[in-house]
Design a protein around this motif. Sequence first.
Motif, PDB file in Angstrom:
ATOM      1  N   PRO A  34       0.626  -1.017  -0.080  1.00 32.16           N
ATOM      2  CA  PRO A  34       0.052   0.198  -0.009  1.00 32.16           C
ATOM      3  C   PRO A  34       0.917   1.261   0.007  1.00 32.16           C
ATOM      4  O   PRO A  34       0.419   2.260  -0.669  1.00 32.16           O
ATOM      5  N   GLU A  35       1.931   1.227   0.776  1.00 34.32           N
ATOM      6  CA  GLU A  35       2.629   2.565   0.680  1.00 34.32           C
ATOM      7  C   GLU A  35       3.467   2.720  -0.455  1.00 34.32           C
ATOM      8  O   GLU A  35       3.594   3.717  -1.051  1.00 34.32           O
ATOM      9  N   ALA A  36       3.898   1.549  -1.390  1.00 33.97           N
ATOM     10  CA  ALA A  36       4.428   1.546  -2.429  1.00 33.97           C
ATOM     11  C   ALA A  36       3.538   2.484  -3.534  1.00 33.97           C
ATOM     12  O   ALA A  36       3.875   3.126  -4.473  1.00 33.97           O
ATOM     13  N   LEU A  37       2.312   1.954  -3.612  1.00 32.58           N
ATOM     14  CA  LEU A  37       1.076   2.352  -4.708  1.00 32.58           C
ATOM     15  C   LEU A  37       1.099   3.909  -4.293  1.00 32.58           C
ATOM     16  O   LEU A  37       0.785   4.564  -5.453  1.00 32.58           O
ATOM     17  N   VAL A  38       0.966   4.357  -3.148  1.00 32.43           N
ATOM     18  CA  VAL A  38       0.981   5.715  -2.938  1.00 32.43           C
ATOM     19  C   VAL A  38       2.123   6.516  -3.092  1.00 32.43           C
ATOM     20  O   VAL A  38       1.847   7.476  -3.798  1.00 32.43           O
ATOM     21  N   LEU A  39       3.241   5.917  -2.961  1.00 37.54           N
ATOM     22  CA  LEU A  39       4.261   6.795  -3.371  1.00 37.54           C
ATOM     23  C   LEU A  39       4.719   6.793  -4.704  1.00 37.54           C
ATOM     24  O   LEU A  39       5.102   7.971  -5.321  1.00 37.54           O
ATOM     25  N   ALA A  40       4.254   5.719  -5.400  1.00 35.29           N
ATOM     26  CA  ALA A  40       4.285   5.790  -7.016  1.00 35.29           C
ATOM     27  C   ALA A  40       3.491   6.754  -7.383  1.00 35.29           C
ATOM     28  O   ALA A  40       3.931   7.291  -8.698  1.00 35.29           O
ATOM     29  N   MET A  41       2.241   6.828  -7.036  1.00 32.37           N
ATOM     30  CA  MET A  41       1.532   7.772  -7.890  1.00 32.37           C
ATOM     31  C   MET A  41       2.035   9.190  -7.489  1.00 32.37           C
ATOM     32  O   MET A  41       1.643  10.058  -8.312  1.00 32.37           O
ATOM     33  N   ARG A  42       2.496   9.347  -6.125  1.00 36.92           N
ATOM     34  CA  ARG A  42       3.116  10.805  -5.929  1.00 36.92           C
ATOM     35  C   ARG A  42       4.408  11.147  -6.609  1.00 36.92           C
ATOM     36  O   ARG A  42       4.587  12.434  -6.993  1.00 36.92           O
ATOM     37  N   THR A  43       5.164  10.266  -6.860  1.00 36.15           N
ATOM     38  CA  THR A  43       6.513  10.378  -7.314  1.00 36.15           C
ATOM     39  C   THR A  43       6.661  10.263  -9.067  1.00 36.15           C
ATOM     40  O   THR A  43       7.646  10.479  -9.388  1.00 36.15           O
ATOM     41  N   THR A  44       5.820   9.330  -9.365  1.00 39.13           N
ATOM     42  CA  THR A  44       5.851   8.759 -10.740  1.00 39.13           C
ATOM     43  C   THR A  44       7.481   8.299 -11.223  1.00 39.13           C
ATOM     44  O   THR A  44       7.883   8.928 -12.284  1.00 39.13           O
ATOM     45  N   PRO A  45       7.998   7.190 -10.667  1.00 40.07           N
ATOM     46  CA  PRO A  45       9.285   6.930 -10.910  1.00 40.07           C
ATOM     47  C   PRO A  45       9.232   6.142 -12.149  1.00 40.07           C
ATOM     48  O   PRO A  45       8.371   5.706 -12.526  1.00 40.07           O
ATOM     49  N   ASP A  46      10.535   5.969 -12.797  1.00 38.03           N
ATOM     50  CA  ASP A  46      10.717   5.272 -14.041  1.00 38.03           C
ATOM     51  C   ASP A  46      10.856   3.837 -13.635  1.00 38.03           C
ATOM     52  O   ASP A  46      10.441   3.032 -14.374  1.00 38.03           O
ATOM     53  N   VAL A  47      11.524   3.443 -12.377  1.00 40.85           N
ATOM     54  CA  VAL A  47      11.543   2.078 -12.041  1.00 40.85           C
ATOM     55  C   VAL A  47      11.166   1.882 -10.523  1.00 40.85           C
ATOM     56  O   VAL A  47      11.624   2.864  -9.752  1.00 40.85           O
ATOM     57  N   VAL A  48      10.472   0.727 -10.230  1.00 41.37           N
ATOM     58  CA  VAL A  48      10.211   0.350  -8.763  1.00 41.37           C
ATOM     59  C   VAL A  48      10.882  -0.835  -8.534  1.00 41.37           C
ATOM     60  O   VAL A  48      10.792  -1.899  -9.080  1.00 41.37           O
ATOM     61  N   LEU A  49      12.014  -0.709  -7.529  1.00 39.05           N
ATOM     62  CA  LEU A  49      12.844  -1.873  -7.202  1.00 39.05           C
ATOM     63  C   LEU A  49      12.315  -2.306  -5.792  1.00 39.05           C
ATOM     64  O   LEU A  49      12.158  -1.701  -4.741  1.00 39.05           O
ATOM     65  N   MET A  50      11.519  -3.443  -5.944  1.00 41.37           N
ATOM     66  CA  MET A  50      10.661  -4.089  -4.945  1.00 41.37           C
ATOM     67  C   MET A  50      10.997  -5.578  -4.699  1.00 41.37           C
ATOM     68  O   MET A  50      11.229  -6.268  -5.528  1.00 41.37           O
ATOM     69  N   ASP A  51      10.873  -5.899  -3.390  1.00 39.29           N
ATOM     70  CA  ASP A  51      10.964  -7.310  -2.845  1.00 39.29           C
ATOM     71  C   ASP A  51       9.692  -7.741  -3.163  1.00 39.29           C
ATOM     72  O   ASP A  51       8.517  -7.261  -3.421  1.00 39.29           O
ATOM     73  N   LEU A  52       9.267  -9.315  -2.976  1.00 35.97           N
ATOM     74  CA  LEU A  52       7.995  -9.884  -3.218  1.00 35.97           C
ATOM     75  C   LEU A  52       7.208 -10.056  -2.010  1.00 35.97           C
ATOM     76  O   LEU A  52       5.900  -9.739  -2.010  1.00 35.97           O
TER      77      LEU A  52
END
Length: 209
Positions: A34-52
């Motif tokens: 959930p934090e990742a989804l909010v952060l991605a919407m706010r920052t619109t990064p080129d890449v999300v590097l994430m654990d599973l």
Amino acid sequence: MIIVDDHPVVRDGLRGIFAADDAFEVVGEAADGPEALVLAMRTTPDVVLMDLRMPKMSGAEVIRRLREQTPGIRVLVLTTFDNDADVLPAIEQGATGYLLKDTPRAELRRAVQAAARGETVLSPSVAGVLTHKARTPEQQTLSRRELEVLRLIARGATNREVAAKLFITEATVKTHLLHIFAKLEVKDRAAAVAAAYETGLLRPATDTR
């Protein structure tokens, strides 16, 4: 890019790897889906590097939602798990690449740059999993989540009940069912359950309790 991992020490280490190179900018970190989804919407990064494997939401579900809300985003998985139950759902939901946490620093930086360009980057063991999948009949490659959905359907659960049990939306349940039907080469729920028992994907002794 943003970094998503539930372990602060891991996030700190990854930030250090990229902070030392001017070619990268880490615009944020998240500890769960959930934090990742909010952060991605706010920052619109080129890449999300994430654990599973993180709390609150499965990695595959995070990837699916990221791709839905920000279609141009690239998701590069960095995890310790390379079994088909983890790899296949992540790739199916749109991950651009899949690496293991023992990946050398220089290789990781190159992988992030490649992912930003839309190139697929895979650890050798992950590539092996996908190769095995390509050589295996589709009936044998239901993902872990698809099997969970099918087990509940076999017990008579409705789409709404399955969604509530697995903490996903009804639309996601329908999508899983469509994938199940295609893989088992059937057209409805009853036929899918029957095919699953016939092929051993479901076993009466353990799946009808």
